[in-house]
Each structure stands twice: as C-alpha cells, then as structure tokens.
Design a protein around this motif. Sequence first.
Motif, PDB file in Angstrom:
ATOM      1  N   GLU A 113     -52.878 -73.288 146.161  1.00 54.88           N
ATOM      2  CA  GLU A 113     -53.957 -74.097 146.709  1.00 54.88           C
ATOM      3  C   GLU A 113     -53.744 -74.340 148.205  1.00 54.88           C
ATOM      4  OE1 GLU A 113     -55.872 -78.531 145.862  1.00 54.88           O
ATOM      5  OE2 GLU A 113     -54.129 -77.865 144.746  1.00 54.88           O
ATOM      6  N   ASP A 114     -54.845 -74.352 148.979  1.00 53.45           N
ATOM      7  CA  ASP A 114     -54.761 -74.625 150.408  1.00 53.45           C
ATOM      8  C   ASP A 114     -54.075 -75.962 150.651  1.00 53.45           C
ATOM      9  OD1 ASP A 114     -55.990 -72.289 151.165  1.00 53.45           O
ATOM     10  OD2 ASP A 114     -57.989 -73.172 151.366  1.00 53.45           O
ATOM     11  N   GLY A 115     -53.139 -75.981 151.584  1.00 57.40           N
ATOM     12  CA  GLY A 115     -52.434 -77.206 151.938  1.00 57.40           C
ATOM     13  C   GLY A 115     -51.212 -77.489 151.087  1.00 57.40           C
ATOM     14  N   ALA A 116     -51.025 -76.718 150.007  1.00 51.10           N
ATOM     15  CA  ALA A 116     -49.880 -76.941 149.124  1.00 51.10           C
ATOM     16  C   ALA A 116     -48.609 -76.400 149.767  1.00 51.10           C
ATOM     17  CB  ALA A 116     -50.111 -76.268 147.777  1.00 51.10           C
ATOM     18  N   VAL A 117     -47.476 -76.879 149.284  1.00 50.41           N
ATOM     19  CA  VAL A 117     -46.182 -76.398 149.755  1.00 50.41           C
ATOM     20  C   VAL A 117     -46.023 -74.935 149.339  1.00 50.41           C
ATOM     21  CG1 VAL A 117     -43.685 -76.704 149.553  1.00 50.41           C
ATOM     22  CG2 VAL A 117     -45.184 -78.706 149.583  1.00 50.41           C
ATOM     23  N   TYR A 118     -45.554 -74.105 150.251  1.00 50.45           N
ATOM     24  CA  TYR A 118     -45.400 -72.678 149.957  1.00 50.45           C
ATOM     25  C   TYR A 118     -44.297 -72.462 148.922  1.00 50.45           C
ATOM     26  CZ  TYR A 118     -41.501 -73.047 153.247  1.00 50.45           C
ATOM     27  OH  TYR A 118     -40.350 -73.434 153.875  1.00 50.45           O
ATOM     28  N   PRO A 119     -44.467 -71.507 148.024  1.00 47.87           N
ATOM     29  CA  PRO A 119     -43.459 -71.240 146.991  1.00 47.87           C
ATOM     30  C   PRO A 119     -42.307 -70.388 147.528  1.00 47.87           C
ATOM     31  CG  PRO A 119     -45.405 -69.893 146.635  1.00 47.87           C
ATOM     32  CD  PRO A 119     -45.692 -70.748 147.823  1.00 47.87           C
ATOM     33  N   VAL A 120     -41.111 -70.680 146.990  1.00 50.63           N
ATOM     34  CA  VAL A 120     -39.912 -69.919 147.347  1.00 50.63           C
ATOM     35  C   VAL A 120     -39.114 -69.633 146.075  1.00 50.63           C
ATOM     36  CG1 VAL A 120     -39.757 -70.917 149.670  1.00 50.63           C
ATOM     37  CG2 VAL A 120     -38.504 -71.985 147.778  1.00 50.63           C
ATOM     38  N   SER A 121     -38.102 -68.790 146.210  1.00 52.59           N
ATOM     39  CA  SER A 121     -37.225 -68.506 145.076  1.00 52.59           C
ATOM     40  C   SER A 121     -35.760 -68.744 145.459  1.00 52.59           C
ATOM     41  CB  SER A 121     -37.396 -67.066 144.589  1.00 52.59           C
ATOM     42  OG  SER A 121     -36.814 -66.159 145.508  1.00 52.59           O
ATOM     43  N   VAL A 122     -34.955 -68.991 144.446  1.00 48.41           N
ATOM     44  CA  VAL A 122     -33.521 -69.190 144.636  1.00 48.41           C
ATOM     45  C   VAL A 122     -32.905 -67.953 145.281  1.00 48.41           C
ATOM     46  CG1 VAL A 122     -31.321 -69.463 143.412  1.00 48.41           C
ATOM     47  CG2 VAL A 122     -33.290 -70.877 142.768  1.00 48.41           C
ATOM     48  N   LYS A 123     -33.254 -66.778 144.774  1.00 49.14           N
ATOM     49  CA  LYS A 123     -32.655 -65.527 145.273  1.00 49.14           C
ATOM     50  C   LYS A 123     -32.954 -65.307 146.747  1.00 49.14           C
ATOM     51  CE  LYS A 123     -32.296 -60.620 144.629  1.00 49.14           C
ATOM     52  NZ  LYS A 123     -31.336 -59.955 143.845  1.00 49.14           N
ATOM     53  N   VAL A 124     -34.205 -65.471 147.145  1.00 44.35           N
ATOM     54  CA  VAL A 124     -34.574 -65.216 148.535  1.00 44.35           C
ATOM     55  C   VAL A 124     -33.973 -66.272 149.466  1.00 44.35           C
ATOM     56  CG1 VAL A 124     -36.518 -65.122 150.153  1.00 44.35           C
ATOM     57  CG2 VAL A 124     -36.664 -63.940 147.954  1.00 44.35           C
ATOM     58  N   GLU A 125     -33.996 -67.527 149.059  1.00 39.91           N
ATOM     59  CA  GLU A 125     -33.546 -68.608 149.933  1.00 39.91           C
ATOM     60  C   GLU A 125     -32.028 -68.752 150.001  1.00 39.91           C
ATOM     61  OE1 GLU A 125     -35.495 -70.616 151.998  1.00 39.91           O
ATOM     62  OE2 GLU A 125     -37.004 -69.134 151.423  1.00 39.91           O
ATOM     63  N   SER A 126     -31.324 -68.377 148.926  1.00 41.21           N
ATOM     64  CA  SER A 126     -29.879 -68.599 148.908  1.00 41.21           C
ATOM     65  C   SER A 126     -29.055 -67.335 148.691  1.00 41.21           C
ATOM     66  CB  SER A 126     -29.527 -69.596 147.800  1.00 41.21           C
ATOM     67  OG  SER A 126     -29.681 -69.002 146.522  1.00 41.21           O
ATOM     68  N   GLY A 127     -29.712 -66.260 148.252  1.00 43.99           N
ATOM     69  CA  GLY A 127     -28.992 -65.030 147.941  1.00 43.99           C
ATOM     70  C   GLY A 127     -28.301 -65.053 146.588  1.00 43.99           C
ATOM     71  N   VAL A 128     -28.483 -66.137 145.833  1.00 43.56           N
ATOM     72  CA  VAL A 128     -27.814 -66.288 144.540  1.00 43.56           C
ATOM     73  C   VAL A 128     -28.662 -65.651 143.444  1.00 43.56           C
ATOM     74  CG1 VAL A 128     -27.057 -67.959 142.808  1.00 43.56           C
ATOM     75  CG2 VAL A 128     -26.600 -68.371 145.222  1.00 43.56           C
ATOM     76  N   ASP A 129     -28.004 -64.816 142.626  1.00 38.86           N
ATOM     77  CA  ASP A 129     -28.634 -64.247 141.430  1.00 38.86           C
ATOM     78  C   ASP A 129     -28.183 -65.059 140.231  1.00 38.86           C
ATOM     79  OD1 ASP A 129     -30.199 -61.933 142.085  1.00 38.86           O
ATOM     80  OD2 ASP A 129     -28.332 -60.936 142.659  1.00 38.86           O
ATOM     81  N   VAL A 130     -29.129 -65.640 139.518  1.00 43.08           N
ATOM     82  CA  VAL A 130     -28.795 -66.370 138.295  1.00 43.08           C
ATOM     83  C   VAL A 130     -29.843 -66.016 137.242  1.00 43.08           C
ATOM     84  CG1 VAL A 130     -30.023 -68.467 139.014  1.00 43.08           C
ATOM     85  CG2 VAL A 130     -28.217 -68.622 137.296  1.00 43.08           C
ATOM     86  N   THR A 131     -29.386 -65.808 136.024  1.00 44.24           N
ATOM     87  CA  THR A 131     -30.311 -65.509 134.930  1.00 44.24           C
ATOM     88  C   THR A 131     -30.888 -66.809 134.395  1.00 44.24           C
ATOM     89  OG1 THR A 131     -28.612 -65.701 133.229  1.00 44.24           O
ATOM     90  CG2 THR A 131     -28.912 -63.514 134.244  1.00 44.24           C
ATOM     91  N   PRO A 132     -31.995 -66.743 133.675  1.00 47.11           N
ATOM     92  CA  PRO A 132     -32.523 -67.948 133.037  1.00 47.11           C
ATOM     93  C   PRO A 132     -31.506 -68.610 132.111  1.00 47.11           C
ATOM     94  CG  PRO A 132     -34.206 -66.254 133.061  1.00 47.11           C
ATOM     95  CD  PRO A 132     -32.932 -65.607 133.546  1.00 47.11           C
ATOM     96  N   ASP A 133     -30.756 -67.807 131.333  1.00 43.89           N
ATOM     97  CA  ASP A 133     -29.724 -68.371 130.455  1.00 43.89           C
ATOM     98  C   ASP A 133     -28.616 -69.037 131.261  1.00 43.89           C
ATOM     99  OD1 ASP A 133     -31.047 -67.617 128.165  1.00 43.89           O
ATOM    100  OD2 ASP A 133     -29.835 -65.819 127.820  1.00 43.89           O
ATOM    101  N   GLY A 134     -28.228 -68.405 132.350  1.00 46.47           N
ATOM    102  CA  GLY A 134     -27.199 -68.982 133.213  1.00 46.47           C
ATOM    103  C   GLY A 134     -27.657 -70.302 133.816  1.00 46.47           C
ATOM    104  N   PHE A 135     -28.927 -70.371 134.198  1.00 47.11           N
ATOM    105  CA  PHE A 135     -29.467 -71.612 134.748  1.00 47.11           C
ATOM    106  C   PHE A 135     -29.515 -72.700 133.674  1.00 47.11           C
ATOM    107  CE2 PHE A 135     -32.952 -74.449 135.973  1.00 47.11           C
ATOM    108  CZ  PHE A 135     -32.480 -74.845 137.223  1.00 47.11           C
TER     109      PHE A 135
END
Length: 193
Positions: free
Chosen positions: A93-115
């Motif tokens: 939606e216009d004006g909403a906070v932009y989405p990010v991911s753990v991998k892109v922002e931190s370089g960390v790979d984690v699986t859903p089970d690991g999380f």
Amino acid sequence: MGNFYGTLSLPCNDPETASLRSFVAVLAVDDALRAVMGDGPKLALKWPNDVLLNGGKVAGILLESLVVKGQMWGVAVGIGVNLIAAPDMTQVEDGAVYPVSVKVESGVDVTPDGFLKHLAPAFAQWDRQLTTYGFAPIRTAWLARAARLGETITARLPNENVTGRFDTVDENGYLVLNTAKGPRNIAAADVFF
C-alpha cells in the motif's frame, strides 16, 4: 528454504486479553530474530504488530478471534516473517513501510524450522509473563523496542487520519498520540511514518 508462516491457536474468551497477544507475539518474533541475526541489524517494533529490520518491515502479526455459535473460545495468532524474500513494493500500500528480508538485510540464512526453534520458546516465555503478571511488563518491554516513540506519526482509521506525537501505549495496548486537540487513545489503526 523459504519464509516463515505459522498460526498458533490459544484458548481465550476475552477479546481485550486476546488483543494483547499481538504484543506477546511481536516481542517473541523480535527475540527470535535477535537470536538468529545477532546484534548487528537494527530491529524495532511498529505498533501494534510489525517488526522492522533496518527500517523495513520484516515481520507481521495478525490476530483472529475463534468463535463457535456466537461465543469466542480462542484466538489465532498468525505470524509471517520474511526470512529469504520480501514482497515487491508494487504489492504494498502507498505510504506503507517497505518490505525487507532477513537474508538481504543481514546475510543470514535461516530455515523456517530453524527460526521456529527460537520463536516457540520466546513466545512461551512472553505469554507466561502476560498470564502471570498482566500486561505491564509486556508493555514496558514493547516500549523499550518501539519504533518512532516520541516522533510524529499518522494513524489511519476507517473515517479519519490522526496525526500526533507517539507518546506511549496505554495499559490496554492502545496507541496514545499527542495531537493538536490533546491526547488521543487509538484502539486499532494502520500506522504510517
């Protein structure tokens, strides 16, 4: 590997108590993200139920009342975390906070089970706090991690936008804005920075 999506159903017959579970869930997600990523990336909580990573939305919570024959018996706590990928800005939606991911922002790979291995005990701990001591310690912990506390924000309600300084969250979990007309307690709204 992919993003994390999960729903937890909890017994609860009081809508006000049920709504406080969003604070429990968002604190648990924040704790799990800190456990996975370490201290480097900056995390903050956006009222009432989002987690921000380096300023972008990495996770969100959605609550739904569970009702049978007109009686509330529980609450479903839905949690979504962008572990690997985030939605494209065209889906936001216009004006909403932009989405990010753990991998892109931190370089960390984690699986859903690991999380989940970090999320489940964190949720259990915060939920015990709520049921044992009430909302006060949850509120204190949430405010210590709040995004934009003391800054001017806008709460979008169905029939109006309310802009004011984000002063606090009250004992019911309501957003408190200091507006030109005085303090305004808001039970539910979409918040924009």
